[in-house]
Design a protein around this motif. Structure first.
Motif, PDB file in Angstrom:
ATOM      1  N   VAL A  90      -5.568   2.740   4.051  1.00 15.76           N
ATOM      2  CA  VAL A  90      -6.365   1.759   3.304  1.00 15.76           C
ATOM      3  C   VAL A  90      -7.037   2.521   2.166  1.00 15.76           C
ATOM      4  CG1 VAL A  90      -8.299   0.144   3.432  1.00 15.76           C
ATOM      5  CG2 VAL A  90      -6.789   0.428   5.408  1.00 15.76           C
ATOM      6  N   PHE A  91      -6.994   1.938   0.977  1.00 19.13           N
ATOM      7  CA  PHE A  91      -7.462   2.630  -0.218  1.00 19.13           C
ATOM      8  C   PHE A  91      -8.568   1.835  -0.889  1.00 19.13           C
ATOM      9  CE2 PHE A  91      -6.814   3.014  -4.910  1.00 19.13           C
ATOM     10  CZ  PHE A  91      -7.334   4.280  -5.042  1.00 19.13           C
ATOM     11  N   MET A 151      17.874  17.357  -9.454  1.00 21.55           N
ATOM     12  CA  MET A 151      16.974  16.209  -9.412  1.00 21.55           C
ATOM     13  C   MET A 151      16.731  15.791  -7.963  1.00 21.55           C
ATOM     14  SD  MET A 151      18.036  13.648 -12.410  1.00 21.55           S
ATOM     15  CE  MET A 151      18.731  14.243 -13.907  1.00 21.55           C
ATOM     16  N   ASP A 152      15.511  15.420  -7.686  1.00 22.38           N
ATOM     17  CA  ASP A 152      15.133  15.022  -6.345  1.00 22.38           C
ATOM     18  C   ASP A 152      15.446  13.544  -6.141  1.00 22.38           C
ATOM     19  OD1 ASP A 152      13.982  14.706  -3.860  1.00 22.38           O
ATOM     20  OD2 ASP A 152      12.245  15.926  -4.341  1.00 22.38           O
ATOM     21  N   LYS A 153      16.332  13.252  -5.190  1.00 16.97           N
ATOM     22  CA  LYS A 153      16.743  11.870  -4.936  1.00 16.97           C
ATOM     23  C   LYS A 153      15.891  11.189  -3.867  1.00 16.97           C
ATOM     24  CE  LYS A 153      20.190  11.956  -7.766  1.00 16.97           C
ATOM     25  NZ  LYS A 153      20.049  11.346  -9.059  1.00 16.97           N
ATOM     26  N   LYS A 154      14.958  11.929  -3.277  1.00 18.46           N
ATOM     27  CA  LYS A 154      14.107  11.327  -2.252  1.00 18.46           C
ATOM     28  C   LYS A 154      13.236  10.247  -2.865  1.00 18.46           C
ATOM     29  CE  LYS A 154      13.692  15.116   0.967  1.00 18.46           C
ATOM     30  NZ  LYS A 154      12.787  16.041   1.626  1.00 18.46           N
ATOM     31  N   LYS A 155      12.938   9.259  -2.034  1.00 17.63           N
ATOM     32  CA  LYS A 155      12.018   8.207  -2.450  1.00 17.63           C
ATOM     33  C   LYS A 155      10.667   8.451  -1.790  1.00 17.63           C
ATOM     34  CE  LYS A 155      15.297   4.595  -3.496  1.00 17.63           C
ATOM     35  NZ  LYS A 155      15.625   3.185  -3.290  1.00 17.63           N
ATOM     36  N   VAL A 156       9.663   7.817  -2.358  1.00 14.15           N
ATOM     37  CA  VAL A 156       8.309   7.992  -1.860  1.00 14.15           C
ATOM     38  C   VAL A 156       7.638   6.628  -1.760  1.00 14.15           C
ATOM     39  CG1 VAL A 156       7.379   8.426  -4.170  1.00 14.15           C
ATOM     40  CG2 VAL A 156       6.171   9.309  -2.186  1.00 14.15           C
ATOM     41  N   ARG A 157       6.823   6.482  -0.735  1.00 17.32           N
ATOM     42  CA  ARG A 157       6.059   5.243  -0.557  1.00 17.32           C
ATOM     43  C   ARG A 157       4.711   5.578   0.069  1.00 17.32           C
ATOM     44  NH1 ARG A 157      10.248   3.337   3.790  1.00 17.32           N
ATOM     45  NH2 ARG A 157       9.730   4.752   5.457  1.00 17.32           N
ATOM     46  N   LYS A 158       3.787   4.645  -0.123  1.00 15.35           N
ATOM     47  CA  LYS A 158       2.473   4.794   0.497  1.00 15.35           C
ATOM     48  C   LYS A 158       2.616   4.575   2.003  1.00 15.35           C
ATOM     49  CE  LYS A 158       0.487   2.774  -3.598  1.00 15.35           C
ATOM     50  NZ  LYS A 158       0.059   1.532  -4.194  1.00 15.35           N
ATOM     51  N   ASN A 159       1.856   5.313   2.773  1.00 13.87           N
ATOM     52  CA  ASN A 159       1.827   5.108   4.219  1.00 13.87           C
ATOM     53  C   ASN A 159       1.172   3.757   4.484  1.00 13.87           C
ATOM     54  OD1 ASN A 159       1.023   5.074   6.957  1.00 13.87           O
ATOM     55  ND2 ASN A 159       0.858   7.297   7.006  1.00 13.87           N
ATOM     56  N   GLU A 160       1.837   2.913   5.244  1.00 11.59           N
ATOM     57  CA  GLU A 160       1.314   1.565   5.502  1.00 11.59           C
ATOM     58  C   GLU A 160       0.030   1.565   6.322  1.00 11.59           C
ATOM     59  OE1 GLU A 160       3.910   0.356   9.443  1.00 11.59           O
ATOM     60  OE2 GLU A 160       4.676  -0.235   7.492  1.00 11.59           O
ATOM     61  N   ASN A 161      -0.310   2.691   6.941  1.00 13.26           N
ATOM     62  CA  ASN A 161      -1.542   2.791   7.731  1.00 13.26           C
ATOM     63  C   ASN A 161      -2.747   3.226   6.904  1.00 13.26           C
ATOM     64  OD1 ASN A 161      -0.344   2.233  10.367  1.00 13.26           O
ATOM     65  ND2 ASN A 161       0.710   4.177  10.056  1.00 13.26           N
ATOM     66  N   GLU A 164      -1.020   5.691  -6.554  1.00 13.31           N
ATOM     67  CA  GLU A 164      -0.732   4.330  -7.015  1.00 13.31           C
ATOM     68  C   GLU A 164       0.718   4.172  -7.501  1.00 13.31           C
ATOM     69  OE1 GLU A 164      -2.675   1.351  -7.113  1.00 13.31           O
ATOM     70  OE2 GLU A 164      -3.749   2.520  -5.624  1.00 13.31           O
ATOM     71  N   LEU A 165       1.304   5.233  -8.003  1.00 10.76           N
ATOM     72  CA  LEU A 165       2.683   5.184  -8.509  1.00 10.76           C
ATOM     73  C   LEU A 165       3.731   5.254  -7.393  1.00 10.76           C
ATOM     74  CD1 LEU A 165       2.378   7.500 -11.643  1.00 10.76           C
ATOM     75  CD2 LEU A 165       2.662   5.006 -11.639  1.00 10.76           C
ATOM     76  N   CYS A 166       3.320   5.594  -6.183  1.00  6.55           N
ATOM     77  CA  CYS A 166       4.254   5.764  -5.061  1.00  6.55           C
ATOM     78  C   CYS A 166       4.578   4.421  -4.424  1.00  6.55           C
ATOM     79  CB  CYS A 166       3.663   6.716  -4.028  1.00  6.55           C
ATOM     80  SG  CYS A 166       3.484   8.395  -4.624  1.00  6.55           S
ATOM     81  N   CYS A 167       5.518   3.729  -5.016  1.00  7.72           N
ATOM     82  CA  CYS A 167       5.846   2.363  -4.575  1.00  7.72           C
ATOM     83  C   CYS A 167       7.334   2.217  -4.282  1.00  7.72           C
ATOM     84  CB  CYS A 167       5.432   1.354  -5.637  1.00  7.72           C
ATOM     85  SG  CYS A 167       3.679   1.313  -5.935  1.00  7.72           S
ATOM     86  N   GLU A 168       7.794   2.849  -3.198  1.00  4.60           N
ATOM     87  CA  GLU A 168       9.191   2.705  -2.783  1.00  4.60           C
ATOM     88  C   GLU A 168      10.156   3.057  -3.904  1.00  4.60           C
ATOM     89  OE1 GLU A 168      10.180   1.374   0.367  1.00  4.60           O
ATOM     90  OE2 GLU A 168       8.167   1.002   1.084  1.00  4.60           O
TER      91      GLU A 168
END
Length: 90
Positions: A13-14, A1-11, A44-48
């Protein structure tokens, strides 16, 4: 299982384009990217959260299809979004 987290790049704009998908602009790289509806859902699902959790939420939307195919498409999209600096893995 992949334990990495994912988030949107704060730079990034969508903006959604009705019926088409969406446009993302990275203010740091000055790049614009067009996303289809599936890529928008993933973005949209990539929220920390853990990548595995993102996949599980994504898979629930398409659970009538092959989990193997969905997984392959999902992780290809994650790699592309990361390569384009739209999302960040940490």
């Amino acid at each position: 299982m992949d334990k990495k987290k994912v988030r949107k790049n704060e730079n990034v704009v969508f903006e959604i384009i009705e019926g088409e998908g969406g446009v993302l602009y990275n203010s740091r790289t000055k790049e614009t990217h067009l996303l289809n509806k599936t890529a928008i859902i993933i973005f949209e699902l990539c929220c920390e959260t853990a990548i595995e959790d993102v996949f599980n939420k994504f898979y629930c939307l398409f659970n009538e299809e092959s989990k193997e195919r969905i997984s392959k498409d999902f992780y290809e999209a994650i790699k592309l979004l990361e390569d384009k600096k739209i999302i960040e893995l940490y």
